[in-house]
Motif scaffolding. Sequence first.
Motif, PDB file in Angstrom:
ATOM      1  N   PRO A   1       2.425   8.432 -16.014  1.00 52.48           N
ATOM      2  CA  PRO A   1       3.397   7.331 -16.573  1.00 52.48           C
ATOM      3  C   PRO A   1       2.414   5.940 -16.264  1.00 52.48           C
ATOM      4  N   SER A   2       2.802   5.023 -17.137  1.00 51.20           N
ATOM      5  CA  SER A   2       2.643   3.611 -16.862  1.00 51.20           C
ATOM      6  C   SER A   2       3.992   3.051 -16.227  1.00 51.20           C
ATOM      7  N   GLU A   3       3.996   1.829 -15.825  1.00 50.89           N
ATOM      8  CA  GLU A   3       5.046   1.235 -15.271  1.00 50.89           C
ATOM      9  C   GLU A   3       6.143   1.148 -16.058  1.00 50.89           C
TER      10      GLU A   3
ATOM     11  N   GLY B   1       0.843  -1.092  -0.087  1.00 51.82           N
ATOM     12  CA  GLY B   1       0.178   0.017   0.014  1.00 51.82           C
ATOM     13  C   GLY B   1       0.767   1.301   0.040  1.00 51.82           C
ATOM     14  N   TYR B   2       2.264   1.342  -0.358  1.00 50.19           N
ATOM     15  CA  TYR B   2       2.894   2.425  -0.313  1.00 50.19           C
ATOM     16  C   TYR B   2       3.096   3.117  -1.533  1.00 50.19           C
ATOM     17  N   LEU B   3       2.744   2.297  -2.788  1.00 51.72           N
ATOM     18  CA  LEU B   3       2.772   2.496  -4.280  1.00 51.72           C
ATOM     19  C   LEU B   3       1.435   2.161  -4.834  1.00 51.72           C
ATOM     20  N   HIS B   4       0.905   3.062  -5.521  1.00 51.41           N
ATOM     21  CA  HIS B   4      -0.295   2.848  -6.475  1.00 51.41           C
ATOM     22  C   HIS B   4       0.231   2.131  -7.734  1.00 51.41           C
ATOM     23  N   ASP B   5      -0.336   1.234  -8.297  1.00 55.98           N
ATOM     24  CA  ASP B   5      -0.291   0.508  -9.563  1.00 55.98           C
ATOM     25  C   ASP B   5      -0.558   1.572 -10.492  1.00 55.98           C
ATOM     26  N   LEU B   6       0.635   1.773 -11.373  1.00 59.83           N
ATOM     27  CA  LEU B   6       0.421   2.929 -12.355  1.00 59.83           C
ATOM     28  C   LEU B   6      -0.496   2.501 -13.646  1.00 59.83           C
ATOM     29  N   ASN B   7      -0.502   1.028 -13.729  1.00 54.81           N
ATOM     30  CA  ASN B   7      -1.322   0.569 -14.847  1.00 54.81           C
ATOM     31  C   ASN B   7      -2.757   0.154 -14.572  1.00 54.81           C
TER      32      ASN B   7
END
Length: 264
Positions: free
Chosen positions: A212-214, A89-95
């Motif tokens: 951005p995406s991954e 839960g520290y980063l969102h999924d960019l995709n």
Amino acid sequence: MASTLKSAPTITVFRGSKNLGAYVWSPFVTKLETRLRFAGLAYRTDAGSPKSAPRGKIPYMVISEPNSSALATSLADSGLIIEKLKGNGYLHDLNTGLSPVQKAHDMALIALLEDKLYFYQVYERWHENYYIMRAKVFGFMPYPLQVLVGLLAYRSMSAMLYGQGTSRFSVEEISAFRKQIWESLDALLVVSKRNLSVHDDSPFWLLGGTGPSEVDSVLYAFICSTLVCRAGPESRMIVKGFPALLDYAERIHNRYFPDYAHWE
């Protein structure tokens, strides 16, 4: 929509270099740093070493949970670290907002960079510019030890590249493969920038979205690695010959890495 990210942890990224405020030669280090900066997640850096790394390679990370008495956790492999931070839960999924087709494209482009271009560049660095790489990686050692350890590293790299398949091609073929990949990425960026109609200094993204995406953290990392690595002069010259690649990197650098020294 409200953010669901947890309170920020204490993060230390071990990047194999004590040279703070500068990009390193490893694209995987910059990939991890870029992903953290896309999320605005603060971190510290340290040199570290493969001997102390959980999987014996750079980069790796030590993370301490906020308001927790648990011991700090060591994480390794840039891709696995990013997935772990997303899972925690520290980063969102960019995709998240991508269609299934776009997600497949994103994954395929990451594989093109990490599973194709990476090995072509390793060949250039360790086979075509071995002495520069030896001095960079083992320069802290006394010269006789540099020669011995460098030879062992060269043999290890040669065996890896032969088993992986890259060194079964000629130097000319490998050079052509590298150029084809960079050429295709530049072409995608030309289209993305045109479709977004970017007129200010804002970044534009490989898949053409508004964010951005991954794959963008990976592409940016490979561009930076190529531009700062003295052991890959041909790759550096190729990248510098593609204006869209340079513009893409310049915009991300200015937005997310203003504290880092610019490549020459």
